[in-house]
Design a protein around this motif. Sequence first.
Motif, short mmCIF file in Angstrom:
data_model
loop_
_atom_site.label_atom_id
_atom_site.label_comp_id
_atom_site.label_asym_id
_atom_site.label_seq_id
_atom_site.Cartn_x
_atom_site.Cartn_y
_atom_site.Cartn_z
N ARG A 12 0.85 -1.28 0.28
CA ARG A 12 -0.17 0.00 0.00
C ARG A 12 0.82 1.17 -0.09
O ARG A 12 1.89 1.26 0.38
N ILE A 13 0.25 2.40 -0.34
CA ILE A 13 0.86 3.77 -0.39
C ILE A 13 0.28 4.48 0.98
O ILE A 13 -0.74 4.50 0.77
N PRO A 14 1.20 4.93 1.66
CA PRO A 14 0.37 5.43 3.01
C PRO A 14 0.04 6.86 2.71
O PRO A 14 0.59 7.49 1.75
N LEU A 15 -0.82 7.58 3.65
CA LEU A 15 -1.41 8.72 3.37
C LEU A 15 -0.09 9.65 3.55
O LEU A 15 0.61 9.52 4.26
N GLY A 16 -0.07 10.56 2.71
CA GLY A 16 0.89 11.62 2.91
C GLY A 16 2.05 11.28 1.94
O GLY A 16 3.08 12.10 1.86
N TYR A 17 2.27 9.84 1.23
CA TYR A 17 3.52 9.82 0.22
C TYR A 17 2.78 9.60 -1.32
O TYR A 17 1.56 9.28 -1.31
N LYS A 18 3.66 9.97 -1.89
CA LYS A 18 3.31 9.74 -3.41
C LYS A 18 4.39 8.94 -4.22
O LYS A 18 5.61 9.09 -3.88
N PRO A 19 4.04 8.17 -5.16
CA PRO A 19 5.11 7.60 -5.90
C PRO A 19 6.04 8.62 -6.74
O PRO A 19 5.53 9.42 -7.19
N ALA A 20 7.31 8.41 -6.77
CA ALA A 20 8.16 9.16 -7.61
C ALA A 20 8.54 8.35 -8.85
O ALA A 20 8.51 7.06 -8.73
N PRO A 21 8.52 8.97 -10.17
CA PRO A 21 9.09 8.41 -11.16
C PRO A 21 10.46 7.86 -11.02
O PRO A 21 11.50 8.40 -10.21
N LEU A 22 10.71 6.62 -11.63
CA LEU A 22 11.92 5.77 -11.50
C LEU A 22 12.79 6.35 -12.65
O LEU A 22 12.45 6.41 -13.78
N PRO A 23 14.22 6.39 -12.22
CA PRO A 23 15.20 6.71 -13.54
C PRO A 23 15.31 5.64 -14.29
O PRO A 23 15.32 4.50 -13.75
N LEU A 24 15.35 5.65 -15.60
CA LEU A 24 15.69 4.74 -16.53
C LEU A 24 16.95 3.77 -16.13
O LEU A 24 17.22 2.54 -16.61
N SER A 25 17.95 4.42 -15.48
CA SER A 25 19.02 3.61 -15.16
C SER A 25 18.79 2.67 -14.08
O SER A 25 19.73 1.86 -14.00
N THR A 26 17.83 2.45 -13.38
CA THR A 26 17.36 1.38 -12.69
C THR A 26 17.12 0.20 -13.29
O THR A 26 17.05 -0.92 -12.79
N LEU A 27 16.88 0.12 -14.83
CA LEU A 27 16.49 -0.90 -15.17
C LEU A 27 17.85 -1.63 -16.17
O LEU A 27 17.48 -2.73 -16.85
N HIS A 28 19.02 -1.12 -15.71
CA HIS A 28 20.01 -1.57 -16.42
C HIS A 28 20.95 -2.52 -15.49
O HIS A 28 21.96 -2.37 -15.13
N GLY A 29 19.95 -3.78 -15.37
CA GLY A 29 20.59 -4.79 -14.29
C GLY A 29 21.06 -4.57 -12.99
O GLY A 29 20.44 -3.87 -12.48
N GLY A 30 22.06 -5.37 -12.66
CA GLY A 30 22.51 -5.00 -11.30
C GLY A 30 21.72 -6.17 -10.21
O GLY A 30 20.61 -6.51 -10.81
N PRO A 31 22.23 -6.30 -9.03
CA PRO A 31 21.53 -7.35 -8.45
C PRO A 31 20.11 -6.86 -7.53
O PRO A 31 19.46 -7.71 -7.09
N HIS A 32 19.92 -5.50 -7.67
CA HIS A 32 19.03 -5.10 -7.04
C HIS A 32 18.16 -4.12 -7.94
O HIS A 32 18.64 -3.24 -8.24
N LEU A 33 17.07 -4.56 -8.28
CA LEU A 33 16.12 -3.71 -8.99
C LEU A 33 15.09 -2.69 -8.28
O LEU A 33 14.33 -3.33 -7.36
N LEU A 34 15.23 -1.53 -8.52
CA LEU A 34 14.46 -0.45 -7.88
C LEU A 34 13.10 -0.50 -8.46
O LEU A 34 12.92 -0.27 -9.85
N VAL A 35 12.03 -0.94 -7.61
CA VAL A 35 10.85 -1.34 -8.30
C VAL A 35 9.75 -0.03 -7.58
O VAL A 35 8.56 0.19 -8.32
N GLN A 36 10.20 0.89 -6.62
CA GLN A 36 9.16 1.96 -6.18
C GLN A 36 10.16 2.88 -5.36
O GLN A 36 10.97 2.47 -4.59
N GLU A 37 9.55 4.05 -5.60
CA GLU A 37 10.19 4.99 -4.58
C GLU A 37 8.91 6.08 -4.16
O GLU A 37 8.14 6.58 -4.94
#
Length: 107
Positions: A12-37
């Motif tokens: 869930r997204i708690p009250l008072g928080y908004k999703p932020a756009p993710l930079p395209l660089s997060t899609l370029h591999g690596g062991p950890h994939l950023l899926v939400q900010e």
Amino acid sequence: VETLLDACQAGRIPLGYKPAPLPLSTLHGGPHLLVQELKGDALRELTYEIHNNTKEPLILSEPEFAGTWAETGGEELNNLIAILMPQKVLNPGERSLVHVVAKKQSR
């Protein structure tokens, strides 16, 4: 912080928080994939998906997530507050989410 982590773990997204756009660089591999900010007035939350594609158990540790955002093109997480890591060991083929909370940088 606990309310934010509980909500994120429940998907869930708690009250008072908004999703932020993710930079395209997060899609370029690596062991950890950023899926939400999520951004609030004072805190930000980053959710990483980890998938063990190896044939060996993958051992996760908190320090490896402290600098991950900087590696994906974001700023350094100097104001790290909490890390929620439900699983410390991922067996081959397993996935898990890790939630990182930091104070927002004042600009």
